[in-house]
Motif scaffolding. Structure first.
Motif, PDB file in Angstrom:
ATOM      1  N   ASP A  12      30.753  36.171  26.643  1.00 37.18           N
ATOM      2  CA  ASP A  12      29.375  36.637  26.821  1.00 37.18           C
ATOM      3  C   ASP A  12      28.761  37.051  25.495  1.00 37.18           C
ATOM      4  O   ASP A  12      27.571  36.846  25.243  1.00 37.18           O
ATOM      5  CB  ASP A  12      29.323  37.813  27.800  1.00 37.18           C
TER       6      ASP A  12
ATOM      7  N   LYS B 125      28.695  45.095  33.795  1.00 40.75           N
ATOM      8  CA  LYS B 125      28.092  43.766  33.643  1.00 40.75           C
ATOM      9  C   LYS B 125      27.262  43.414  34.879  1.00 40.75           C
ATOM     10  O   LYS B 125      26.171  42.856  34.770  1.00 40.75           O
ATOM     11  CB  LYS B 125      29.180  42.720  33.406  1.00 40.75           C
TER      12      LYS B 125
ATOM     13  N   VAL C  94      25.184  42.779  26.624  1.00 34.72           N
ATOM     14  CA  VAL C  94      26.495  42.149  26.703  1.00 34.72           C
ATOM     15  C   VAL C  94      27.479  43.307  26.835  1.00 34.72           C
ATOM     16  O   VAL C  94      27.460  44.241  26.023  1.00 34.72           O
ATOM     17  CB  VAL C  94      26.811  41.336  25.431  1.00 34.72           C
TER      18      VAL C  94
END
Length: 199
Positions: free
Chosen positions: A28, A50, A58
């Motif tokens: 990510d 997340k 991120v």
């Protein structure tokens, strides 16, 4: 739990990754080069954060807990804006401060969320926050770290700590005290180069 890792000999072994250990969430990070980074403690917290905040940050964490900070490869975070959400305990806060010290050398902004007042050990997984609730809760709890890139620039040879300043005491007495002594007496947080952090 016991970690498994792929060894240099080309097989799985029941041991931690060799040092420096990789961050959890690297794909990510590389796929979103312009997003700010949220660092949390533990893979479970990273996955939950997340799901809540992945549109804004991120989310990464590091393997092997609070005692492994110096064994991690932090290089992929270079140049990123960082927000650290520590667990609400001494180990979590100490880890957050240690990470901030490491990243302040290479990141333009490093911030830590103050988790004081939460139950001992409270973390992202315990919060139950929505994205909006997190933003509202965190906005008054963020402590900024001054990094070399954004610290004020002063001419070479400028003297700060020994400059005497005058203070008018309540009883009318005028007290002369050096900046260093006054800063120490007030318990002010300092930057990497021993100057008080502006707030």
């Amino acid at each position: 739990f016991r970690p498994w890792s792929w060894t240099l000999e080309g097989k799985w072994a029941q041991k931690g990754c060799p040092e420096p250990r990789p961050l959890y969430g690297l794909p990510d990070l590389f796929n979103n080069p312009n997003k700010a980074v949220l660092i949390v403690e533990g893979e479970k917290c990273a996955d939950i954060a997340k799901s809540i905040l992945g549109h804004k940050y991120v989310v990464v964490t590091w393997p092997n807990g609070a005692n492994a900070i110096n064994k991690i490869d932090w290089q992929p975070l270079k140049g990123r804006e960082i927000l650290i959400w520590p667990d609400a305990d001494k180990a979590g806060r100490d880890a957050a401060n240690q990470i901030a010290d490491i990243l302040s050398k290479s990141c333009p902004q490093v911030e830590i969320i103050n988790t004081d007042g939460q139950p001992d050990g409270w973390d992202v997984a315990d919060s139950g926050f929505s994205s909006e609730e997190f933003q509202e809760w965190a906005k008054t709890r963020i402590v900024k770290q001054v990094t070399p890139e954004i610290a004020p620039k002063y001419p070479k040879g400028t003297v700060f700590n020994n400059t005497l300043i005058q203070i008018n005491a309540e009883d009318g007495e005028v007290i002369s005290i050096s900046q260093a002594d006054l800063q120490k007496k007030l318990g002010l947080a300092k930057t990497y180069n021993n100057r008080p952090i502006c707030n």
